[in-house]
Motif scaffolding. Structure first.
Motif, PDB file in Angstrom:
ATOM      1  N   ARG A  85      -6.402 -67.953 -26.254  1.00 38.64           N
ATOM      2  CA  ARG A  85      -5.957 -67.351 -25.008  1.00 38.64           C
ATOM      3  C   ARG A  85      -6.878 -67.723 -23.852  1.00 38.64           C
ATOM      4  NH1 ARG A  85      -2.230 -63.837 -23.610  1.00 38.64           N
ATOM      5  NH2 ARG A  85      -1.650 -63.329 -25.726  1.00 38.64           N
ATOM      6  N   SER A 192      -3.862 -58.438 -27.216  1.00 39.32           N
ATOM      7  CA  SER A 192      -4.442 -59.089 -26.048  1.00 39.32           C
ATOM      8  C   SER A 192      -5.318 -58.122 -25.261  1.00 39.32           C
ATOM      9  CB  SER A 192      -3.321 -59.631 -25.143  1.00 39.32           C
ATOM     10  OG  SER A 192      -2.528 -60.573 -25.830  1.00 39.32           O
ATOM     11  N   GLY A 263       1.269 -61.536 -21.058  1.00 35.49           N
ATOM     12  CA  GLY A 263       0.336 -60.430 -21.066  1.00 35.49           C
ATOM     13  C   GLY A 263       1.038 -59.096 -21.063  1.00 35.49           C
ATOM     14  N   PRO A 299       0.145 -66.230 -26.987  1.00 36.32           N
ATOM     15  CA  PRO A 299      -0.753 -66.582 -25.881  1.00 36.32           C
ATOM     16  C   PRO A 299      -0.834 -67.420 -25.331  1.00 36.32           C
ATOM     17  CG  PRO A 299      -1.745 -65.701 -26.493  1.00 36.32           C
ATOM     18  CD  PRO A 299      -0.349 -66.378 -27.448  1.00 36.32           C
TER      19      PRO A 299
END
Length: 312
Positions: A85, A192, A263, A299
């Motif tokens: 990421r 995340s 996200g 990601p």
């Protein structure tokens, strides 16, 4: 590229000390206890022409970067492809951000996955507008589209599109045997979020209040006002790290930013109220105990270098 290709899946690794041993085991490099796994890898691969793929590095980023840098120094014929990421930060790194699916590819993926759960679905020509709306509202994110398509066993495309008003509750139930963070869209987002530092989490939560992107001045007002600790400099640093971690995207024209769709689908456009309720709850501490550390398709950002390239 000639030579062999080896895959190292780091998705289930949470302990940095296990990165080098797993890589050594993956390429079948014998390890002498006295020398250690990293030294064994450098020795074994020193004269080999090969591509080493390090998949899902973000939760062990420092260890993955140390491994990549050491191999690139010692093994001139080794190329490294790292998915993460955020960038590894090694010398000569070339970063390529993998975009979400285009609309045509997103619709095709939805149709193919829907046919797996309901063989009589057909081409979905009569529901083209609803399928198109589903894929647009999910920002072309493959994981979200696959979770949505699974509902075709019980819902029509129109019903499914209407249900996306509460997508975090609806998009659950990934394939049995898959990793936990791919079972639900919420679990993927939590993975995340949990990887962020506390100051990054705070800024990310506050930025979730913006529905259509934001300017730096607006972000400064939201993130440092009302007695909040921190300065414009610390806020800018946090936004910079969120950009590095593919959770915030700089605008194409400059001066404006937006939340990356991976996200948190729904933050960028479309109906956002359910997401905003979640973000405000997070700011009150409701998410403090959410599960921690989003699959090859998740990601976001790829990192690699010189002979080290990245993609996700």
């Amino acid at each position: 590229m000639g030579g062999r290709r080896w895959w190292v899946d780091l998705g289930a690794v949470a302990e940095p000390s296990l990165v080098a041993p797993l890589a050594a085991a993956s390429v079948r490099a014998p390890v002498q206890p006295a020398a250690g796994a990293l030294a064994a890898l450098c020795s074994q691969l020193q004269h080999r022409d090969m591509l080493l793929c390090l998949d899902t590095c973000e939760q062990v980023l420092d260890a993955a970067a140390e491994l990549a840098a050491a191999l690139l120094r010692a093994c001139p014929q080794v190329s490294i492809l790292a998915t993460s990421r955020e960038p590894l930060g090694v010398p000569g790194e070339l970063v390529w951000r993998v975009p979400s699916l285009g609309q045509w590819d997103a619709v095709r993926l939805f149709t193919e996955r829907a046919a797996l759960v309901r063989r009589d679905v057909g081409p979905l020509h009569d529901a083209a507008d609803a399928v198109d709306a589903i894929c647009r509202r999910l920002d072309g994110i493959p994981l979200a589209i696959e979770l949505a398509a699974a509902w075709m066993r019980a819902l029509t495309p129109a019903e499914l599109a209407a249900g996306l008003d509460d997508r975090f509750r609806l998009l659950a139930g990934g394939p049995r045997g898959g990793v936990a963070r791919h079972q639900t869209l919420l679990a993927s987002m939590d993975w995340s979020y949990a990887l962020l530092e506390p100051d990054e989490q705070r800024v990310f939560r506050r930025l979730g209040l913006f529905a259509g992107g934001f300017t730096l001045d607006a972000a400064l007002a939201v993130c440092t006002g009302d007695g909040e600790q921190g300065t414009a400099c610390t806020m800018l640093n946090a936004i910079g790290r969120l950009v590095d971690k593919s959770l915030v995207l700089p605008g194409e024209q400059g001066g404006r930013f937006g939340a990356h769709p991976r996200g948190g689908p729904g933050v960028r456009r479309g109906r956002r109220r359910p997401v905003h309720r979640r973000l405000r709850a997070a700011d009150a501490g409701v998410l403090a105990d959410q599960p921690g550390p989003s699959r090859r398709r998740r990601p976001a950002r790829a990192a690699a270098g010189r002979r080290c390239t990245a993609a996700r």
